[in-house]
Design a protein around this motif. Structure first.
Motif, PDB file in Angstrom:
ATOM      1  N   TYR A 121      25.986  20.301  37.574  1.00  0.00           N
ATOM      2  CA  TYR A 121      25.991  19.066  36.784  1.00  0.00           C
ATOM      3  C   TYR A 121      27.105  19.154  35.753  1.00  0.00           C
ATOM      4  CZ  TYR A 121      23.986  15.303  33.831  1.00  0.00           C
ATOM      5  OH  TYR A 121      23.778  14.157  33.101  1.00  0.00           O
ATOM      6  N   HIS A 122      28.086  18.276  35.868  1.00  0.00           N
ATOM      7  CA  HIS A 122      29.160  18.205  34.877  1.00  0.00           C
ATOM      8  C   HIS A 122      28.586  17.603  33.593  1.00  0.00           C
ATOM      9  CE1 HIS A 122      32.360  17.874  38.320  1.00  0.00           C
ATOM     10  NE2 HIS A 122      31.869  19.091  38.192  1.00  0.00           N
ATOM     11  N   CYS A 123      28.151  18.457  32.700  1.00  0.00           N
ATOM     12  CA  CYS A 123      27.435  17.992  31.506  1.00  0.00           C
ATOM     13  C   CYS A 123      27.565  19.018  30.392  1.00  0.00           C
ATOM     14  CB  CYS A 123      25.951  17.773  31.839  1.00  0.00           C
ATOM     15  SG  CYS A 123      24.905  17.400  30.415  1.00  0.00           S
ATOM     16  N   THR A 157      33.175  13.381  32.340  1.00  0.00           N
ATOM     17  CA  THR A 157      34.169  12.909  33.308  1.00  0.00           C
ATOM     18  C   THR A 157      34.580  14.047  34.233  1.00  0.00           C
ATOM     19  OG1 THR A 157      34.975  11.406  31.593  1.00  0.00           O
ATOM     20  CG2 THR A 157      36.339  11.684  33.548  1.00  0.00           C
ATOM     21  N   SER A 158      34.434  13.821  35.521  1.00  0.00           N
ATOM     22  CA  SER A 158      34.598  14.897  36.500  1.00  0.00           C
ATOM     23  C   SER A 158      36.037  15.207  36.861  1.00  0.00           C
ATOM     24  CB  SER A 158      33.837  14.528  37.783  1.00  0.00           C
ATOM     25  OG  SER A 158      32.462  14.423  37.547  1.00  0.00           O
ATOM     26  N   ASP A 167      34.449  22.439  31.903  1.00  0.00           N
ATOM     27  CA  ASP A 167      35.793  22.989  32.043  1.00  0.00           C
ATOM     28  C   ASP A 167      35.823  24.513  31.983  1.00  0.00           C
ATOM     29  OD1 ASP A 167      37.693  20.266  31.220  1.00  0.00           O
ATOM     30  OD2 ASP A 167      35.602  20.308  30.641  1.00  0.00           O
ATOM     31  N   ALA A 168      35.182  25.100  30.973  1.00  0.00           N
ATOM     32  CA  ALA A 168      35.240  26.554  30.807  1.00  0.00           C
ATOM     33  C   ALA A 168      34.558  27.271  31.968  1.00  0.00           C
ATOM     34  CB  ALA A 168      34.593  26.953  29.479  1.00  0.00           C
ATOM     35  N   GLU A 222      39.077  18.605  38.954  1.00  0.00           N
ATOM     36  CA  GLU A 222      39.720  18.432  40.262  1.00  0.00           C
ATOM     37  C   GLU A 222      40.500  19.667  40.727  1.00  0.00           C
ATOM     38  OE1 GLU A 222      41.142  16.358  43.784  1.00  0.00           O
ATOM     39  OE2 GLU A 222      39.351  16.311  42.521  1.00  0.00           O
ATOM     40  N   PRO A 223      41.229  20.377  39.849  1.00  0.00           N
ATOM     41  CA  PRO A 223      41.962  21.554  40.334  1.00  0.00           C
ATOM     42  C   PRO A 223      41.064  22.671  40.858  1.00  0.00           C
ATOM     43  CG  PRO A 223      42.809  20.828  38.197  1.00  0.00           C
ATOM     44  CD  PRO A 223      41.523  20.094  38.440  1.00  0.00           C
ATOM     45  N   TYR A 224      39.794  22.693  40.427  1.00  0.00           N
ATOM     46  CA  TYR A 224      38.905  23.808  40.750  1.00  0.00           C
ATOM     47  C   TYR A 224      37.792  23.473  41.753  1.00  0.00           C
ATOM     48  CZ  TYR A 224      40.584  24.793  35.958  1.00  0.00           C
ATOM     49  OH  TYR A 224      41.339  24.958  34.837  1.00  0.00           O
ATOM     50  N   GLN A 225      37.329  22.209  41.738  1.00  0.00           N
ATOM     51  CA  GLN A 225      36.014  21.911  42.301  1.00  0.00           C
ATOM     52  C   GLN A 225      35.844  22.298  43.763  1.00  0.00           C
ATOM     53  OE1 GLN A 225      33.275  20.245  40.172  1.00  0.00           O
ATOM     54  NE2 GLN A 225      32.656  21.799  41.635  1.00  0.00           N
TER      55      GLN A 225
END
Length: 509
Positions: free
Chosen positions: A371-373, A394-395, A350-351, A399-402
């Protein structure tokens, strides 16, 4: 009370909860694995999950990298000093965090600063109750953010997608509970377990729901109507086709436990606490004089080991990837393909995503993998970092940024769990990107694929949120969103909603 011994006992409880799944949970997972069709994505996921359970046990390392927010429920005899117990719990939590049994998860809600030791305002959660017995009972649940975010509360009457009107009766409760499983999809690391609280107010309803998660998976509700409802929910939830990790399949829900309390006439809440397959809760009885453990809970029956060789069929197609990846390589991938990654990848949660929207990246991300980790990391005496647990987060939170970030920096692949939404799917098609679903909770399995830590950026965000540079070998994931507009997650959501609608008619009077 001997406080040093008490702290040691609590440390042992924390370590056991984080690293060793209880016997009843193991039996439920083994049963689900046996029922799954061989050679499917769900079967591959369950094989990875059972391997991970065994690795965590053998390594005495966290089952899942998200060790959650520690929640203790303590019952004490009259005369026991609860302030001393609170202090011992805090010391044990700090020690367990230092020893990489817990990830530093306590973050200031206003500044975003990570305390680094899992302490902070209201953390860990400690709830005390006096009772008539002459020993201390201490329960602990480690419930990660992925499943915590899929908790849901309904206020009856309400309208539910696929099920219609849910009224203020047992059948309305039935509809809410079924809907809670549908809305979680794979984002809570299914196959999951749910605790349900009927009644109370908004806060006590959730407390009651979480309390149900301390029940044994195999117990039977003493309330006959609720026992029938629990059995019904597990049976019907497993017909929705959501399956393990939301990949489709037979195992969506492994347990449902329901509690009920009074309410005021104006309010009727149904509160659901969703828990992932990595169902980490333990309890001990403690001698109030010596501080020693007298008894462990959830230890009835034979312990299931998962040391047998995999019986699952190897995927028919495995695509080897190594960054930097070209658009041509990405366009060749289709939903359902299994990829094996060797080389470099970068963590980002997130950050990081929020930061990259308005700043340059600290490294060249063109053609790279994010890697979302948020890993569990430990530094050795020489100052080198080692990965102790590293499963996907959890990805959907990104969603607002990816999509914007992928296009801005040229990122070709994103790894996470639970899938992403239409904005990201559109960007994958436009840019030439792919979403890869790893197995949620499989933190030891993936840590074993990480062969080195080659750097870190943005440590000011804290260990879980920093950008770690990882060297990996044969890191396996499944293509669930491709560059051609296809999304397995959207397909499973649509088909499971159709199946949910079959349960619209009244069942309980």
């Amino acid at each position: 009370m001997q406080l040093d011994q008490l702290e040691k006992s609590i440390y042992e409880l924390v370590t056991e909860t984080s690293t060793n799944l209880p016997k009843d949970v193991r039996r439920a997972i083994k049963k689900a694995k046996a029922a799954e069709n061989a050679g499917t994505r769900a079967a591959m996921s369950l094989d990875t999950i059972t391997n991970n359970i065994q690795m965590a046990d053998d390594n005495v390392s966290p089952i899942c990298q998200d060790t959650g927010l520690p929640t203790f429920k303590i019952k004490t005899p009259i005369g026991v000093n609860q302030l001393e117990i609170k202090a011992a719990i805090k010391r044990a939590i700090v020690a367990a965090t230092k020893d990489a049994k817990l990830r530093p998860n306590s973050v200031d809600s206003l500044t975003g600063a990570n305390s680094g030791d899992n302490l902070g305002e209201g953390v860990p959660v400690m709830k005390f109750e006096q009772w008539e017995n002459d020993y201390i009972e201490m329960k602990l649940i480690l419930k990660g953010g992925g499943c915590e975010n899929k908790n849901i509360q309904y206020s009856l009457p309400t309208e539910l997608e696929g099920l219609g009107r849910a009224g203020r009766d047992l059948d309305g409760i039935r509809k809410c509970i079924l809907h809670s499983v549908y809305q979680a999809q794979g984002q809570g690391c299914s196959a999951g377990f749910i605790g349900v609280g009927i009644g109370g107010d908004r806060s006590s309803g959730y407390d009651l729901a979480k309390e149900q998660l301390f029940r044994s998976v195999e117990d039977i509700n003493p309330n006959v109507e609720l026992a029938k409802l629990e059995e019904y929910i597990v049976e019907k939830a497993n017909t929705l086709g959501i399956g393990t990790m939301g990949f489709g399949g037979e195992a969506t829900l492994l347990g449902c436990k329901i509690g009920v309390m009074h309410r005021i006439p104006a309010s009727f809440y149904v509160s659901v606490a969703y828990n992932c397959w990595a169902y980490r809760r333990m309890a001990i009885n403690i001698n109030p004089t010596t501080g020693e453990i007298m008894e462990w809970h959830y230890q009835d029956g034979e312990k299931i080991e998962f040391k047998e060789d995999s019986k699952e069929e190897a995927p028919k197609k495995v695509v080897e990837l190594q960054a930097p990846i070209t658009e041509e390589q990405i366009r060749a991938l289709q939903v359902g393909d299994v990829v094996s990654i060797t080389g470099r990848m970068y963590t980002g949660r997130d950050a990081i995503h929020h930061h990259l929207m308005s700043h340059d990246a600290p490294v060249d991300l063109n053609g790279q993998i994010i890697y979302h980790c948020g890993p569990v990391m430990q530094k050795d005496d020489e100052g080198n970092w080692h990965v102790r647990a590293a499963g996907p987060t959890t990805s959907i939170r990104e969603e607002p940024y990816q999509g914007d970030i992928m296009k801005k920096f040229g990122i070709r692949a994103v790894i996470g769990k639970g899938g992403m939404g239409p904005k990201t799917l559109a960007a994958l098609s436009e840019h030439g990107g792919v979403y890869l679903n790893a197995i949620g909770g499989a933190a030891q399995y993936y840590a074993d694929c990480i062969k080195g830590v080659e750097g870190v950026d943005l440590m000011e965000f804290g260990i879980p949120e920093a950008m770690w540079h990882l060297r990996v070998e044969k890191f396996t994931a499944v293509v669930t969103m491709d560059s051609h507009g296809n999304s397995l997650h959207a397909d499973v959501d649509k088909s499971s909603l159709e199946k949910l609608s079959a349960y619209k008619e009244r069942v309980f009077n």
